[in-house]
Motif scaffolding. Sequence first.
Motif, PDB file in Angstrom:
ATOM      1  N   SER A  27       0.856  -1.187   0.000  1.00  0.00           N
ATOM      2  CA  SER A  27       0.000   0.000   0.000  1.00  0.00           C
ATOM      3  C   SER A  27       0.895   1.241   0.000  1.00  0.00           C
ATOM      4  O   SER A  27       2.117   1.135   0.005  1.00  0.00           O
ATOM      5  N   GLY A  28       0.266   2.397   0.039  1.00  0.00           N
ATOM      6  CA  GLY A  28       1.036   3.636   0.107  1.00  0.00           C
ATOM      7  C   GLY A  28       1.530   3.956   1.499  1.00  0.00           C
ATOM      8  O   GLY A  28       2.259   4.938   1.683  1.00  0.00           O
ATOM      9  N   CYS A  29       1.152   3.162   2.497  1.00  0.00           N
ATOM     10  CA  CYS A  29       1.654   3.330   3.868  1.00  0.00           C
ATOM     11  C   CYS A  29       2.918   2.487   4.018  1.00  0.00           C
ATOM     12  O   CYS A  29       2.871   1.265   3.829  1.00  0.00           O
ATOM     13  N   LEU A 146      -5.897   7.053  -1.299  1.00  0.00           N
ATOM     14  CA  LEU A 146      -4.705   7.146  -2.143  1.00  0.00           C
ATOM     15  C   LEU A 146      -3.699   6.058  -1.773  1.00  0.00           C
ATOM     16  O   LEU A 146      -3.029   5.492  -2.655  1.00  0.00           O
ATOM     17  N   ASP A 147      -3.579   5.745  -0.485  1.00  0.00           N
ATOM     18  CA  ASP A 147      -2.697   4.650  -0.060  1.00  0.00           C
ATOM     19  C   ASP A 147      -3.169   3.323  -0.644  1.00  0.00           C
ATOM     20  O   ASP A 147      -2.358   2.497  -1.065  1.00  0.00           O
ATOM     21  N   ALA A 150      -2.239   2.967  -4.386  1.00  0.00           N
ATOM     22  CA  ALA A 150      -0.869   3.353  -4.743  1.00  0.00           C
ATOM     23  C   ALA A 150      -0.239   2.410  -5.762  1.00  0.00           C
ATOM     24  O   ALA A 150       0.503   2.844  -6.651  1.00  0.00           O
ATOM     25  N   HIS A 151      -0.515   1.120  -5.641  1.00  0.00           N
ATOM     26  CA  HIS A 151       0.042   0.131  -6.572  1.00  0.00           C
ATOM     27  C   HIS A 151      -1.072  -0.644  -7.273  1.00  0.00           C
ATOM     28  O   HIS A 151      -0.847  -1.756  -7.771  1.00  0.00           O
ATOM     29  N   LEU A 189       0.082  13.704  -2.111  1.00  0.00           N
ATOM     30  CA  LEU A 189       1.114  12.666  -2.048  1.00  0.00           C
ATOM     31  C   LEU A 189       2.475  13.262  -1.689  1.00  0.00           C
ATOM     32  O   LEU A 189       3.198  12.734  -0.834  1.00  0.00           O
ATOM     33  N   ARG A 194       4.219  10.880   0.831  1.00  0.00           N
ATOM     34  CA  ARG A 194       3.863   9.592   0.246  1.00  0.00           C
ATOM     35  C   ARG A 194       4.538   9.355  -1.101  1.00  0.00           C
ATOM     36  O   ARG A 194       4.617   8.237  -1.568  1.00  0.00           O
ATOM     37  N   ARG A 195       4.981  10.432  -1.724  1.00  0.00           N
ATOM     38  CA  ARG A 195       5.729  10.325  -2.985  1.00  0.00           C
ATOM     39  C   ARG A 195       6.828  11.366  -2.981  1.00  0.00           C
ATOM     40  O   ARG A 195       6.614  12.511  -2.563  1.00  0.00           O
TER      41      ARG A 195
END
Length: 217
Positions: A27-29, A146-147, A150-151, A189, A194-195
Motif C-alpha cells: 500500500s502507500g503506507c 490514495l494509499d 498506490a500500486h 502525495l 507519500r511520494r
Amino acid sequence: MDLFSRSWTALRAAVAGLPDPAFGQPSGCAGWLVRDLVCHLVIDAQDVLITLATPADAEPTRDAVTYWDRVEAPTGDDPLDALIVRLAAAYEEPWLLKFHLDDVGSAAGRAAVLADPEGRVGTRGQVLTVDDYLSAYVLEWTLHHLDLIAHLPDVAGPPAEGLSRSRAMVEQILGAALPASFSDTDALLIGTGRRAANDAETAEIADLRAKLPLYLG
C-alpha cells in the motif's frame, strides 16, 4: 458531513471491489500491505463509532484542521502499527476483512448521518463539534484511499471533492499553499511524504523545504 459520507462510501466500495491478490500488494503506507491498511480502516471505523458515542459538554478545543498533530516520520516501530499487521494476518482470507469493514464501516457511516452536526464529542483528550470531527476524517479517508490505490492503478480513486478539501486542509496545516501546478492528488502525495518530488517539483516547493513533508497523527 455529506463529504464525509461520500469519501467513506467511495473508500469502502474500492475495498469491496478488490480481487483477492490485491490484498497482498504493498500500500502507500510504508511497511503495510493492502490487507494491513484495510485492517487499519476497520479500527478507524470503530474509532468513529466510539467517538460519536462519547458526547462532551465542554467547549470545543479543536476543529477539523487543528484535530491533526504533526508527528515524526513513521519508522514501523510503533506498537499499534505492529499490532495491526498481526491482526490483518489473522484474518487469513480477504473476504473476512471485506466483511468486517463492510459491517463496522456501514455502522460508522449510518452513525455519522444520524449524528447532530452541532453536538460535541470527546476524542484523544480533545473536544470537537461532530461536524468538525467528521470533516477531519475526510482527510483520513482521502489519504488512505490514495494509499489503497498506490500500486493498484485500475482501482477508482477518491472523489474529486474529497481531494480538493483534503488539499485545502493540508495547506491550512502547513500555513502555506502548495504549487498551483500540482494536481490535488500530487499535492497530497508529495505534501504528506507519500511520494518523492521529481526535480521540477522539488524546485517548485523549495520555499516549503522546512515544512515538508507533513506527517500527521
